[in-house]
Scaffold this motif. Structure first.
Motif, PDB file in Angstrom:
ATOM      1  N   ILE A  97      43.415  76.745 101.667  1.00 19.97           N
ATOM      2  CA  ILE A  97      42.183  77.526 101.795  1.00 19.97           C
ATOM      3  C   ILE A  97      42.473  78.766 102.622  1.00 19.97           C
ATOM      4  N   SER A  98      41.864  79.879 102.228  1.00 16.54           N
ATOM      5  CA  SER A  98      42.038  81.130 102.952  1.00 16.54           C
ATOM      6  C   SER A  98      40.680  81.804 103.110  1.00 16.54           C
ATOM      7  N   CYS A  99      40.381  82.296 104.324  1.00 14.64           N
ATOM      8  CA  CYS A  99      39.132  83.014 104.597  1.00 14.64           C
ATOM      9  C   CYS A  99      39.438  84.253 105.422  1.00 14.64           C
ATOM     10  N   VAL A 100      38.588  85.285 105.286  1.00  8.93           N
ATOM     11  CA  VAL A 100      38.795  86.545 106.000  1.00  8.93           C
ATOM     12  C   VAL A 100      37.449  87.172 106.355  1.00  8.93           C
ATOM     13  N   SER A 101      37.405  87.843 107.503  1.00  9.84           N
ATOM     14  CA  SER A 101      36.282  88.706 107.858  1.00  9.84           C
ATOM     15  C   SER A 101      36.506  90.022 107.144  1.00  9.84           C
ATOM     16  N   GLU A 102      35.567  90.425 106.300  1.00 11.68           N
ATOM     17  CA  GLU A 102      35.735  91.682 105.581  1.00 11.68           C
ATOM     18  C   GLU A 102      35.619  92.875 106.512  1.00 11.68           C
ATOM     19  N   GLN A 103      35.009  92.688 107.667  1.00 10.87           N
ATOM     20  CA  GLN A 103      34.863  93.777 108.622  1.00 10.87           C
ATOM     21  C   GLN A 103      36.178  94.112 109.322  1.00 10.87           C
ATOM     22  N   THR A 104      36.942  93.093 109.692  1.00  6.82           N
ATOM     23  CA  THR A 104      38.179  93.330 110.441  1.00  6.82           C
ATOM     24  C   THR A 104      39.445  93.129 109.611  1.00  6.82           C
ATOM     25  N   GLY A 105      39.358  92.393 108.515  1.00 12.14           N
ATOM     26  CA  GLY A 105      40.542  92.073 107.732  1.00 12.14           C
ATOM     27  C   GLY A 105      41.346  90.923 108.332  1.00 12.14           C
ATOM     28  N   LYS A 106      40.843  90.314 109.411  1.00 13.15           N
ATOM     29  CA  LYS A 106      41.539  89.193 110.035  1.00 13.15           C
ATOM     30  C   LYS A 106      41.073  87.894 109.391  1.00 13.15           C
ATOM     31  N   GLY A 107      42.027  86.959 109.212  1.00  9.47           N
ATOM     32  CA  GLY A 107      41.677  85.711 108.563  1.00  9.47           C
ATOM     33  C   GLY A 107      42.724  84.646 108.763  1.00  9.47           C
ATOM     34  N   PHE A 108      42.602  83.587 107.983  1.00  9.66           N
ATOM     35  CA  PHE A 108      43.530  82.466 108.063  1.00  9.66           C
ATOM     36  C   PHE A 108      43.795  81.919 106.679  1.00  9.66           C
ATOM     37  N   THR A 109      44.917  81.222 106.557  1.00  8.78           N
ATOM     38  CA  THR A 109      45.279  80.459 105.377  1.00  8.78           C
ATOM     39  C   THR A 109      45.825  79.146 105.898  1.00  8.78           C
ATOM     40  N   PHE A 110      45.334  78.022 105.377  1.00 10.65           N
ATOM     41  CA  PHE A 110      45.795  76.745 105.911  1.00 10.65           C
ATOM     42  C   PHE A 110      45.750  75.643 104.867  1.00 10.65           C
ATOM     43  N   SER A 111      46.530  74.621 105.143  1.00 12.68           N
ATOM     44  CA  SER A 111      46.484  73.339 104.442  1.00 12.68           C
ATOM     45  C   SER A 111      46.739  72.303 105.526  1.00 12.68           C
ATOM     46  N   ASN A 112      46.852  71.060 105.167  1.00 17.86           N
ATOM     47  CA  ASN A 112      47.119  70.051 106.202  1.00 17.86           C
ATOM     48  C   ASN A 112      48.529  70.156 106.763  1.00 17.86           C
ATOM     49  N   THR A 113      49.415  70.919 106.095  1.00 17.13           N
ATOM     50  CA  THR A 113      50.804  71.011 106.555  1.00 17.13           C
ATOM     51  C   THR A 113      51.168  72.329 107.227  1.00 17.13           C
ATOM     52  N   ARG A 114      50.267  73.317 107.221  1.00 13.56           N
ATOM     53  CA  ARG A 114      50.611  74.601 107.829  1.00 13.56           C
ATOM     54  C   ARG A 114      49.376  75.456 108.059  1.00 13.56           C
ATOM     55  N   VAL A 115      49.564  76.471 108.907  1.00 17.95           N
ATOM     56  CA  VAL A 115      48.530  77.473 109.132  1.00 17.95           C
ATOM     57  C   VAL A 115      49.191  78.830 109.281  1.00 17.95           C
ATOM     58  N   SER A 116      48.544  79.846 108.754  1.00 18.91           N
ATOM     59  CA  SER A 116      48.998  81.225 108.867  1.00 18.91           C
ATOM     60  C   SER A 116      47.786  82.060 109.265  1.00 18.91           C
ATOM     61  N   TRP A 117      47.944  82.954 110.197  1.00 16.95           N
ATOM     62  CA  TRP A 117      46.818  83.751 110.704  1.00 16.95           C
ATOM     63  C   TRP A 117      46.661  85.049 109.911  1.00 16.95           C
ATOM     64  N   GLN A 118      46.548  84.885 108.606  1.00 16.77           N
ATOM     65  CA  GLN A 118      46.271  86.010 107.711  1.00 16.77           C
ATOM     66  C   GLN A 118      45.607  85.494 106.449  1.00 16.77           C
ATOM     67  N   TYR A 119      44.858  86.358 105.801  1.00 12.18           N
ATOM     68  CA  TYR A 119      44.201  86.023 104.543  1.00 12.18           C
ATOM     69  C   TYR A 119      45.217  86.126 103.412  1.00 12.18           C
ATOM     70  N   THR A 120      45.146  85.196 102.474  1.00  9.46           N
ATOM     71  CA  THR A 120      45.977  85.236 101.284  1.00  9.46           C
ATOM     72  C   THR A 120      45.064  85.336 100.077  1.00  9.46           C
ATOM     73  N   ASP A 121      45.106  86.478  99.395  1.00  7.28           N
ATOM     74  CA  ASP A 121      44.246  86.709  98.260  1.00  7.28           C
ATOM     75  C   ASP A 121      44.714  85.911  97.040  1.00  7.28           C
ATOM     76  N   VAL A 122      43.815  85.700  96.121  1.00  9.33           N
ATOM     77  CA  VAL A 122      44.142  85.026  94.858  1.00  9.33           C
ATOM     78  C   VAL A 122      44.978  85.978  94.023  1.00  9.33           C
ATOM     79  N   PRO A 123      46.114  85.485  93.500  1.00 11.06           N
ATOM     80  CA  PRO A 123      46.976  86.376  92.686  1.00 11.06           C
ATOM     81  C   PRO A 123      46.302  86.765  91.378  1.00 11.06           C
TER      82      PRO A 123
END
Length: 188
Positions: free
Chosen positions: A162-188
């Motif tokens: 799952i990935s979510c982002v604030s459209e105002q700042t562009g800051k977000g997260f991408t995560f699963s039960n095995t990892r987290v990344s502090w950025q939004y990942t758009d759908v290809p």
């Protein structure tokens, strides 16, 4: 941290969210579709289908992951976040801290991952009733579809989670039960 909690209290009324300011947790390499450009709009779902109106604290856009393992909400112009649907009281993400400090200085277990309209994405302690849809079962957000509503966008992808982002700042997260990344990942 005090400024972030004060801003949260002002923007979310009595919304008792507890966040951590430590966003230097383990990150994974960018996944497929990671972008710093404007996110796509060609895979949007109808946000109206995900909205539940109850009160200022629990009105929002609710969805679950296709696996049913995660439940998420976009609280209009305030925050977007997810937590495990098991209700165990812990976030269940590799790399999450064991505890975070709440606004009273108490150590508590994080049960959610959130991004606010302003600020960095974080692990947080959010009351279960604020992420669980108040009535009925939340609608599933299909893989490779985007829910864009009230200043946020979220998506689910089979390969990354799952990935979510604030459209105002562009800051977000991408995560699963095995990892987290502090950025939004758009759908290809």
């Amino acid at each position: 941290m005090v400024v972030g909690v004060a801003a949260l209290a002002l923007t979310a009324c009595s919304n008792p969210i507890v966040t951590t300011s430590d966003t230097t947790q383990q990150t994974a390499p960018p996944g497929p579709g990671t972008t710093s450009t404007r996110p796509s709009n060609d895979k949007l779902v109808n946000a109206f289908d995900y909205y539940t109106r109850t009160d200022d604290i629990r009105s929002g856009y609710y969805f679950t992951s296709p696996s049913g393992s995660w439940r998420c909400v976009i609280v209009p112009r305030t925050w977007a976040g997810c937590q495990s649907s098991t209700g165990t009281g812990r976030i269940g993400v590799t790399g999450a801290p064991q505890t975070i400090t709440d606004e009273t200085g108490q150590n508590v277990a994080p049960n959610s991952i959130v991004v606010h309209t302003q600020g960095d994405p974080q692990f947080a302690a959010v009351p279960v009733d604020q992420v669980k849809q108040p009535s009925g079962t939340p609608k599933t957000l299909p893989f490779n579809k985007i829910l864009a509503a009230a200043g946020f966008r979220c998506n689910t992808q089979q390969e990354i989670g799952i990935s979510c982002v604030s459209e105002q700042t562009g800051k977000g997260f991408t995560f699963s039960n095995t990892r987290v990344s502090w950025q939004y990942t758009d759908v290809p």
